[in-house]
Design a protein around this motif. Structure first.
Motif, short mmCIF file in Angstrom:
data_model
loop_
_atom_site.label_atom_id
_atom_site.label_comp_id
_atom_site.label_asym_id
_atom_site.label_seq_id
_atom_site.Cartn_x
_atom_site.Cartn_y
_atom_site.Cartn_z
N PHE A 81 0.83 -1.20 0.00
CA PHE A 81 0.00 0.00 0.00
C PHE A 81 0.87 1.25 0.00
O PHE A 81 0.55 2.23 -0.66
N ILE A 82 1.97 1.21 0.75
CA ILE A 82 2.93 2.32 0.72
C ILE A 82 3.85 2.10 -0.47
O ILE A 82 4.63 1.15 -0.49
N GLY A 83 3.72 2.97 -1.47
CA GLY A 83 4.51 2.82 -2.68
C GLY A 83 5.86 3.52 -2.59
O GLY A 83 6.38 3.78 -1.50
N ASP A 84 6.43 3.84 -3.73
CA ASP A 84 7.73 4.49 -3.77
C ASP A 84 7.68 5.86 -3.10
O ASP A 84 6.69 6.60 -3.21
N ILE A 85 8.77 6.20 -2.42
CA ILE A 85 8.90 7.50 -1.76
C ILE A 85 10.23 8.12 -2.20
O ILE A 85 11.27 7.46 -2.15
N SER A 86 10.18 9.38 -2.64
CA SER A 86 11.38 10.06 -3.11
C SER A 86 11.54 11.41 -2.44
O SER A 86 10.55 12.13 -2.22
N LEU A 87 12.78 11.75 -2.11
CA LEU A 87 13.14 13.05 -1.56
C LEU A 87 14.30 13.60 -2.39
O LEU A 87 15.26 12.87 -2.68
N GLY A 88 14.21 14.86 -2.79
CA GLY A 88 15.26 15.43 -3.62
C GLY A 88 15.62 16.84 -3.23
O GLY A 88 14.83 17.57 -2.61
N GLY A 89 16.82 17.25 -3.60
CA GLY A 89 17.27 18.61 -3.38
C GLY A 89 18.09 19.09 -4.57
O GLY A 89 18.82 18.30 -5.19
N SER A 90 17.96 20.37 -4.93
CA SER A 90 18.65 20.95 -6.10
C SER A 90 19.26 22.29 -5.73
O SER A 90 18.74 23.01 -4.87
N PHE A 91 20.36 22.63 -6.41
CA PHE A 91 21.06 23.89 -6.15
C PHE A 91 21.77 24.34 -7.42
O PHE A 91 22.30 23.52 -8.18
N THR A 92 21.76 25.65 -7.67
CA THR A 92 22.56 26.20 -8.76
C THR A 92 22.85 27.67 -8.46
O THR A 92 22.10 28.33 -7.74
N ALA A 93 23.96 28.18 -8.99
CA ALA A 93 24.36 29.57 -8.76
C ALA A 93 25.27 30.02 -9.89
O ALA A 93 25.95 29.21 -10.53
N GLY A 94 25.28 31.32 -10.13
CA GLY A 94 26.14 31.89 -11.17
C GLY A 94 25.94 33.38 -11.26
O GLY A 94 25.30 34.00 -10.40
N ARG A 95 26.48 33.98 -12.33
CA ARG A 95 26.31 35.41 -12.60
C ARG A 95 25.64 35.54 -13.97
O ARG A 95 25.99 34.82 -14.90
N TYR A 96 24.68 36.49 -14.06
CA TYR A 96 23.82 36.48 -15.23
C TYR A 96 24.00 37.66 -16.18
O TYR A 96 23.49 37.63 -17.30
N ASP A 97 24.69 38.72 -15.79
CA ASP A 97 24.84 39.88 -16.67
C ASP A 97 26.13 39.80 -17.46
O ASP A 97 27.02 39.00 -17.14
N LYS A 98 26.26 40.61 -18.49
CA LYS A 98 27.44 40.56 -19.36
C LYS A 98 28.71 40.92 -18.62
O LYS A 98 29.79 40.40 -18.93
N ALA A 99 28.61 41.80 -17.64
CA ALA A 99 29.80 42.21 -16.89
C ALA A 99 30.15 41.24 -15.77
O ALA A 99 31.18 41.41 -15.11
N ALA A 100 29.32 40.22 -15.56
CA ALA A 100 29.54 39.20 -14.51
C ALA A 100 29.65 39.83 -13.12
O ALA A 100 30.45 39.40 -12.29
N LYS A 101 28.79 40.83 -12.86
CA LYS A 101 28.78 41.48 -11.55
C LYS A 101 27.53 41.12 -10.75
O LYS A 101 27.53 41.28 -9.52
N LEU A 102 26.46 40.68 -11.42
CA LEU A 102 25.20 40.39 -10.76
C LEU A 102 25.01 38.89 -10.66
O LEU A 102 25.08 38.17 -11.66
#
Length: 376
Positions: free
Chosen positions: A222-243
Motif C-alpha cells: 500500500f505504501i509505494g515508492d517515496i522520493s526526496l530530492g534537493g537541487s542547487f545552482t548559482a552563477g552570474r547572469y549579466d554581461k559584466a559578470a557582476k550580478l
C-alpha cells in the motif's frame, strides 16, 4: 539570419527523425514525441489583458541514437508559443552506473517536475507557478517576470551523474554540472535562454547539482515508492559578470495505494543593478523569488484521473524600473487548481481544469483549460 539557421536546424532534425520509422525493429535509432493543443479561457477582461490566454500549441520530437554500448546521442526539437527551438542536443557517455557524463546542450536537473515537463507527463493542464514557461497571468517582465526557473531548463555545458544503491531498497541519484548559466540585465531574461546562440554571455560558468533518494517499495504494498530530492545552482547572469543569482529547491513524492502526492519548493535570490533608477529608495540590492506547490492525483476508473493542486509564487524586493505601478515590494499569487485527465485511447488524452487565481497586487479571477494531446 540567426532565426533562419534555427529553423533549418529544426527542419533537419525532423527530416532525420522521419527516416527511422521505416527501419527494422532492431534499429539503434529511437523516435518519440508528443503534440498538445490547449485552450485557456479567462472570463475576466482585466486579467485577460495580462495573460496569454486562448489557444496554445506544444509539440516535441525526440531522436535518440545508440552509438555503441556506452555512448548515445539525444536531440529534441519543440514548437511552442515561443516558436521553434532545439531544446537539447547532447552526447551521453555511460561507462558505469555510478559514473556517467552528458555534454552539449543538456537538460539541467532542477526539481522533480523537470522529469515530467512534457504535457503527457503530468495531469494538470498548466505548469506549477514556480516552473511556468509562459502561460501565466501577470508573468510579464513588468510584473512577476514568470516563476523561479521556467521548465524545461536547458543550457550548454556538461553533467556528471550516477546512480548508487544503498541495500536493495534505497536508490540514490546524484549529479553535478557546469553550464553557461542564466542570462539577463537587471533580472533574468528568459527569452534569451531560449534563443540562439546558446553561448555564455559573460565567460563565467555557472554550477550546481541535484541529489534524489528513492525508496523502492514492493509492487503489492500500500505504501509505494517515496522520493526526496534537493537541487542547487548559482552563477552570474549579466554581461559584466557582476550580478549573481543563487537558487535552491526541495521536492518530495509519495504513493499511497491509488494516490500520488507531490510537493516542491524553490527559491532564487537575484542581484539588482544598484546603478539603475528605482521607484523607492533601495535598501537591499537584491530580490527573492520563491514559491511551492502541493499536488494530489488519483484514478477514477480505467480512463479517468483526477488532480488537485495548490500553488503560490512570491516576489520580495524592489520592483524593476518600468514595472507596473500595482506591483509592490511584496507581491504574491495563490492559485487553486482542480483537473481531469481522460485517456479515451492508448497514448491519447484530454485535459480539463478549473483555476482560481488570487494575486495580492491584482484582482482575483477564475480561468479554465481544455486540451487534447497524444504521445508516441
Amino acid at each position: 539570419m540567426t532565426e533562419i539557421r534555427i529553423r533549418l536546424a529544426v527542419a533537419a532534425l525532423l527530416a532525420v527523425a522521419a527516416a527511422p520509422a521505416a527501419r527494422a525493429k532492431d534499429s539503434n535509432v529511437q523516435v518519440s514525441g508528443s503534440v498538445y493543443v490547449d485552450y485557456w479561457g479567462i472570463p475576466d477582461q482585466t486579467a485577460r489583458t495580462r495573460a496569454p490566454d486562448g489557444i496554445g500549441p506544444e509539440a516535441s520530437l525526440k531522436v535518440g541514437v545508440d552509438i555503441h554500448d556506452d555512448l548515445s546521442f539525444s536531440a529534441k526539437a519543440c514548437a511552442t508559443c515561443h516558436g521553434f527551438e532545439l531544446e537539447h542536443a547532447y552526447l551521453d557517455w555511460q561507462p558505469k552506473s555510478w559514473f556517467n557524463v552528458q555534454f552539449g546542450r543538456i537538460p539541467v536537473p532542477f526539481g522533480e517536475y523537470a522529469q515530467r515537463v512534457d504535457p503527457s507527463g503530468h495531469r494538470t493542464a498548466s505548469a506549477p507557478l514556480i516552473y511556468d514557461m509562459g502561460r501565466m497571468a501577470y508573468g510579464e517582465r513588468t510584473a512577476m517576470n514568470l516563476g523561479v526557473i521556467p521548465q524545461p531548463y536547458t543550457d550548454t555545458g556538461a553533467l556528471l551523474y550516477g546512480v548508487a544503491w544503498l541495500g536493495s531498497k534505497l536508490q540514490v541519484w546524484y549529479g553535478a554540472y557546469a553550464v553557461a548559466g542564466l542570462k539577463g540585465s537587471n533580472d533574468l531574461d528568459w527569452m534569451a535562454m531560449r534563443a540562439s546562440p546558446y553561448t555564455d554571455n559573460n565567460n563565467e560558468p555557472a554550477g550546481g547539482g541535484r541529489m534524489a533518494v528513492t525508496y523502492a517499495s514492493d509492487g503489492d504494498s500500500f505504501i509505494g515508492d517515496i522520493s526526496l530530492g534537493g537541487s542547487f545552482t548559482a552563477g552570474r547572469y549579466d554581461k559584466a559578470a557582476k550580478l549573481a543569482y543563487v537558487m535552491w529547491g526541495a521536492d518530495a513524492t509519495m504513493k499511497l495505494g491509488p494516490f500520488t502526492m507531490r510537493g516542491e519548493y524553490a527559491t532564487r535570490r537575484t542581484d539588482l543593478d544598484p546603478n539603475a533608477t528605482y521607484r523607492y529608495d533601495m535598501i537591499d540590492d537584491w530580490f527573492d523569488k520563491q514559491g511551492w506547490y502541493a499536488e494530489l492525483e488519483h484514478p477514477l476508473g480505467g480512463h479517468l484521473n483526477v488532480v488537485y493542486r495548490y500553488d503560490e509564487l512570491r516576489r520580495n524586493g524592489m520592483p524593476l524600473p518600468g514595472s507596473s505601478a500595482q506591483l509592490s515590494t511584496d507581491s504574491r499569487i495563490v492559485r487553486y487548481t482542480g483537473g481531469l485527465m481522460i485517456t479515451p485511447a492508448q497514448a491519447v488524452y484530454i485535459k480539463a481544469s478549473w483555476e482560481y487565481w488570487q494575486p495580492t497586487d491584482f484582482g482575483a479571477f477564475q480561468s479554465w483549460h481544455v486540451g487534447f494531446g497524444g504521445a508516441f
